[in-house]
Design an enzyme around this catalytic site. Sequence first.
Site, PDB file in Angstrom:
ATOM      1  N   HIS A   1      22.482 -22.609 -14.499  1.00 21.69           N
ATOM      2  CA  HIS A   1      23.727 -22.388 -15.578  1.00 21.69           C
ATOM      3  C   HIS A   1      23.634 -23.647 -16.477  1.00 21.69           C
ATOM      4  O   HIS A   1      22.926 -24.539 -16.386  1.00 21.69           O
ATOM      5  CB  HIS A   1      24.927 -22.440 -14.820  1.00 21.69           C
ATOM      6  CG  HIS A   1      25.283 -23.488 -13.959  1.00 21.69           C
ATOM      7  ND1 HIS A   1      25.277 -23.520 -12.652  1.00 21.69           N
ATOM      8  CD2 HIS A   1      25.828 -24.704 -14.292  1.00 21.69           C
ATOM      9  CE1 HIS A   1      25.472 -24.593 -11.912  1.00 21.69           C
ATOM     10  NE2 HIS A   1      25.845 -25.117 -13.121  1.00 21.69           N
TER      11      HIS A   1
HETATM   12  C1  T46 Z   1      26.391 -28.529 -11.602  1.00 21.30           C
HETATM   13  C2  T46 Z   1      25.497 -28.558 -10.793  1.00 21.30           C
HETATM   14  C3  T46 Z   1      24.773 -29.863 -10.638  1.00 21.30           C
HETATM   15  C4  T46 Z   1      34.137 -24.951  -6.535  1.00 21.30           C
HETATM   16  O1  T46 Z   1      35.076 -24.151  -6.276  1.00 21.30           O
HETATM   17  N1  T46 Z   1      34.419 -26.266  -6.984  1.00 21.30           N
HETATM   18  C5  T46 Z   1      33.465 -27.179  -7.589  1.00 21.30           C
HETATM   19  O2  T46 Z   1      33.913 -28.447  -7.832  1.00 21.30           O
HETATM   20  C6  T46 Z   1      31.958 -26.697  -7.406  1.00 21.30           C
HETATM   21  C7  T46 Z   1      31.051 -27.622  -8.083  1.00 21.30           C
HETATM   22  C8  T46 Z   1      31.919 -25.475  -7.240  1.00 21.30           C
HETATM   23  N2  T46 Z   1      32.511 -24.659  -6.666  1.00 21.30           N
HETATM   24  C9  T46 Z   1      32.279 -23.384  -6.213  1.00 21.30           C
HETATM   25  C10 T46 Z   1      31.684 -22.289  -7.148  1.00 21.30           C
HETATM   26  C11 T46 Z   1      30.658 -21.572  -6.256  1.00 21.30           C
HETATM   27  O3  T46 Z   1      31.469 -20.480  -5.791  1.00 21.30           O
HETATM   28  O4  T46 Z   1      31.364 -23.522  -5.191  1.00 21.30           O
HETATM   29  C12 T46 Z   1      30.369 -22.497  -5.029  1.00 21.30           C
HETATM   30  C13 T46 Z   1      28.920 -23.151  -5.355  1.00 21.30           C
HETATM   31  O5  T46 Z   1      28.965 -23.524  -6.757  1.00 21.30           O
HETATM   32  P1  T46 Z   1      27.536 -23.308  -7.825  1.00 21.30           P
HETATM   33  O6  T46 Z   1      26.628 -22.063  -7.259  1.00 21.30           O
HETATM   34  O7  T46 Z   1      28.095 -23.628  -8.891  1.00 21.30           O
HETATM   35  O8  T46 Z   1      26.551 -24.707  -7.250  1.00 21.30           O
HETATM   36  P2  T46 Z   1      25.515 -25.127  -8.087  1.00 21.30           P
HETATM   37  O9  T46 Z   1      24.930 -26.172  -7.052  1.00 21.30           O
HETATM   38  O10 T46 Z   1      24.589 -23.970  -8.441  1.00 21.30           O
HETATM   39  O11 T46 Z   1      25.873 -26.113  -9.348  1.00 21.30           O
HETATM   40  C14 T46 Z   1      26.838 -27.217  -9.040  1.00 21.30           C
HETATM   41  C15 T46 Z   1      27.771 -27.163  -9.951  1.00 21.30           C
HETATM   42  O12 T46 Z   1      28.595 -26.138  -9.807  1.00 21.30           O
HETATM   43  C16 T46 Z   1      27.426 -27.278 -11.274  1.00 21.30           C
HETATM   44  O13 T46 Z   1      28.683 -27.607 -12.071  1.00 21.30           O
HETATM   45  O14 T46 Z   1      26.295 -28.633 -12.679  1.00 21.30           O
HETATM   46  O15 T46 Z   1      25.831 -28.167  -9.328  1.00 21.30           O
END
Ligand code: T46
Length: 142
Positions: free
Chosen positions: A56
Site C-alpha cells: 500500500h
Molecule cells: C505501513 C507499514 C510499514 C490499526 O488498527 N492501527 C494501526 O496503527 C496500524 C498500523 C494498523 N492497524 C490495523 C489495520 C489492519 O487491520 O492493523 C491491521 C494490520 O495493518 P496492515 O495490514 O496495514 O499492516 P502492514 O504491516 O501491511 O502495514 C503497516 C502499516 O499499516 C502501514 O501504515 O506503512 O506497516
Amino acid sequence: MGINPTESDVRELLFSSLGDSRGELIALEQFKEIPFEIKRIYYIFQTAENVKRGFHAHQSLKQVAIALSGSCVFDVETENGSSSHLLDSPSKGLYMGGLVWREMRDFSHDCVLLVIASECYDEADYIRSYDAFKHQKSLLAQ
Ligand code: T46
C-alpha cells in the site's frame, strides 16, 4: 479520489548512539532525529516465515521504520523510482513521506520493527490498490 497526495520522499537515517561501556542508547525526538511531530508508534514482531506485508501507499502520512532487533527489507516505489532498503540495525531508520508504495519482506524471526508515524491511524489515508497508486503517481509526475 478527492485528496491530493503529497510529494514523496524516502531517505535512510542514521542515528547516533549515546552508548558507553554499559551498552548503547539511542534517543529519538520529534523535529530532531524524527523529522515530524510524532502522533503514533506501532511495532510489528513475530512475523511468520516468508510473509510479505505492506502493499500500500499513504496519501500524506510520514513514517520512520526501525528494526530494533533482527532485520527486514523494504521495497519502495515513488514518482522518482524504486529502491530496496535493508533495515538491520537499531541505528538505522527509513523515512517515508508522502506517496510511497511499500512492500516489506524477508523478516527475520527475531525482527521487531518499530514504526513512528506523523498521524493517528486513519484507514482513509491508505491507498491499497496498486493501480490507484500508479494513477496518483502519474498526477505527481505532471
Ligand atoms: C505501513 C507499514 C510499514 C490499526 O488498527 N492501527 C494501526 O496503527 C496500524 C498500523 C494498523 N492497524 C490495523 C489495520 C489492519 O487491520 O492493523 C491491521 C494490520 O495493518 P496492515 O495490514 O496495514 O499492516 P502492514 O504491516 O501491511 O502495514 C503497516 C502499516 O499499516 C502501514 O501504515 O506503512 O506497516
